[in-house]
Design an enzyme around this catalytic site. Structure first.
Site, mmCIF file in Angstrom:
data_model
loop_
_atom_site.group_PDB
_atom_site.id
_atom_site.type_symbol
_atom_site.label_atom_id
_atom_site.label_comp_id
_atom_site.label_asym_id
_atom_site.label_seq_id
_atom_site.Cartn_x
_atom_site.Cartn_y
_atom_site.Cartn_z
ATOM 1 N N PHE A 103 0.853 -1.193 0.000
ATOM 2 C CA PHE A 103 0.000 0.000 0.000
ATOM 3 C C PHE A 103 0.892 1.248 0.000
ATOM 4 C CE2 PHE A 103 -1.963 -3.356 2.582
ATOM 5 C CZ PHE A 103 -3.126 -3.611 1.870
ATOM 6 N N ASP A 147 1.120 -1.111 -4.929
ATOM 7 C CA ASP A 147 -0.138 -0.393 -4.765
ATOM 8 C C ASP A 147 -1.047 -0.774 -5.923
ATOM 9 O OD1 ASP A 147 -0.806 2.307 -2.854
ATOM 10 O OD2 ASP A 147 -2.174 1.901 -4.508
ATOM 11 N N ASP A 179 0.925 -0.603 5.554
ATOM 12 C CA ASP A 179 0.267 0.656 5.925
ATOM 13 C C ASP A 179 -0.972 0.842 5.046
ATOM 14 O OD1 ASP A 179 -0.279 3.114 7.052
ATOM 15 O OD2 ASP A 179 1.122 4.206 5.778
ATOM 16 N N CYS A 235 -5.007 2.693 10.514
ATOM 17 C CA CYS A 235 -5.421 4.092 10.704
ATOM 18 C C CYS A 235 -6.928 4.186 10.850
ATOM 19 C CB CYS A 235 -4.938 4.964 9.543
ATOM 20 S SG CYS A 235 -5.628 4.529 7.932
#
Length: 397
Positions: A231, A253, A300, A340
């Site tokens: 990512f 990605d 991430d 996150c």
């Protein structure tokens, strides 16, 4: 100065405890009565059931979070001087925690800096602001004037979008609101490294400023490593690892524009895409099918849980990528794994990673618990502000 008489809300008996503990929110179910006729986003005085003044804050009857505290000093006037003082304090803090080799940082981190619903990111002479609450929307002119006075930027771009804004009864808004009309990507420096930031079409406000300190940590650990950055988005972790002496960094990605940006940022820092390839691929599929082992893997991902109803599905996603990454991590290798998602708290995230380790048969040591950098402060009594959580793990031989 004449004291302003604000409308008032009275809380139900015993429901003032959260405010007294330093939590900035009051939910709608905790409110017993409303005096006056406050509109969404108006400032009100919150009182306990016994009539004791508790705090001044934003009121919005349209949302579950009906009151967002601004100050427990109930005698204050919430004026332009109030906001200028808050901004001065935030700016002084950033001057302490951001070094001269970095010209991109978060200046205002919502509740963490006393601005509920406001994010302000600085990219050299470009400022990007995002407003998510009706209260901050009504204070916009004061905030704008304070930013111009404090920073004297070339331009201020507003990027106020997202589900939280809709819940507050606000429309989406984006565009230049001060300065010249330059909307092309800008080049920033972070710890002396160069990155291109598209503050109009990029993710978040264009760059993941919250990971600066974690990028430093991983860069320092990457000498001679074979790194897989999943990512990758802008490739910022990849650039740090290449700068740190990694033998090879593979960046993944699924987004073609993200891959193009990662290649550009490697090139800006004089790293070859031949030595450090950027691969357009689905991370889940790549981890399941690759036969290559890595001495450092970085996970991430974007927020898998954007709503509380998404938590179960998100937990499965986090477990799967961690499980597959652990299988591809060499003995003695390092795994940096993050979430996150606001709705995935730290305890749940750590339990997910532990479950993945058990299923992978991986014996892992914790080197560090990771979080956002010091330009992303949070209130001590507001754990929800710690949205970014991570683990730095070593796979024992």
């Amino acid at each position: 100065m004449t004291k302003i008489m604000y409308p008032e809300i009275t809380l139900k008996k015993g429901r003032e405890n959260a405010l007294l503990r330093g939590h900035p929110w009051v939910f709608s179910g905790a409110i017993a009565a409303v005096a006056g006729r406050p509109e969404p986003g108006d400032i009100v005085l919150a009182r306990s059931a016994s009539g004791h003044p508790l705090a001044l804050g934003f009121y919005n009857p349209l949302t579950d979070i009906a009151f967002r505290s601004l100050t427990s000093r109930c005698e204050e006037n919430i004026s332009q001087y109030f906001w200028q003082s808050r901004l001065n304090a935030a700016h002084k803090l950033r001057q302490k925690v951001v070094d001269e080799q970095t010209n991109a940082y978060r200046l205002i981190n919502a509740e963490g800096d006393g601005f509920p619903g406001l994010i302000v990111d600085v990219y050299d002479s470009t400022v990007v602001m995002s407003i998510a609450t009706a209260g901050m929307e009504k204070q916009k002119s004061h905030i704008l004037n304070a930013l111009i006075s404090q920073l004297k930027p070339a331009r201020i771009y507003e990027q106020s979008e997202g589900r939280s804004r809709e819940m507050e009864g606000l429309e989406k808004r984006s565009g230049i609101i001060f300065g010249d009309d330059q909307c092309d990507p800008v080049e920033i420096t972070e710890n002396g490294l160069k990155f291109e930031v598209d503050f109009v079409a990029g993710q978040k406000t264009g760059f993941f400023l919250d990971q600066r300190v974690n990028r430093e940590k991983l860069g320092a650990l990457s000498r001679d490593a074979q790194v897989l950055n999943c990512f990758c988005y802008s490739g910022a972790f990849s650039v740090y690892c290449a700068e740190g002496g990694a033998r090879r960094v593979v960046s993944l990605d699924i987004s073609k524009p993200a891959c193009a940006l990662a290649r550009k940022n490697l090139h800006l820092n004089w790293f070859s895409a031949e030595n450090h390839p950027v691969v357009e691929a689905d991370v889940f599929a790549y981890l399941r099918t690759t036969q290559e082992n890595y001495s450092m893997i970085i996970l991430d991902p974007p927020a898998f849980a954007k709503d509380r109803k998404d938590v179960t599905k998100a937990a499965r996603g986090y477990k799967e990528i961690n499980l597959q990454a652990m299988k591809r991590l060499a003995s003695g290798g390092i795994l940096a794994t993050f979430s996150c998602s606001n709705f995935i708290d730290e305890d749940l995230f750590y339990r997910i990673v532990l479950s993945a380790a058990r299923d992978a048969g991986a014996d892992l040591q914790v080197m560090a618990r990771l979080e956002a950098g010091p330009d992303h402060p949070v209130l001590l009594g507001h754990p929800e502000g710690r949205y970014l959580k991570g683990l730095l793990l070593v796979k024992r031989k």
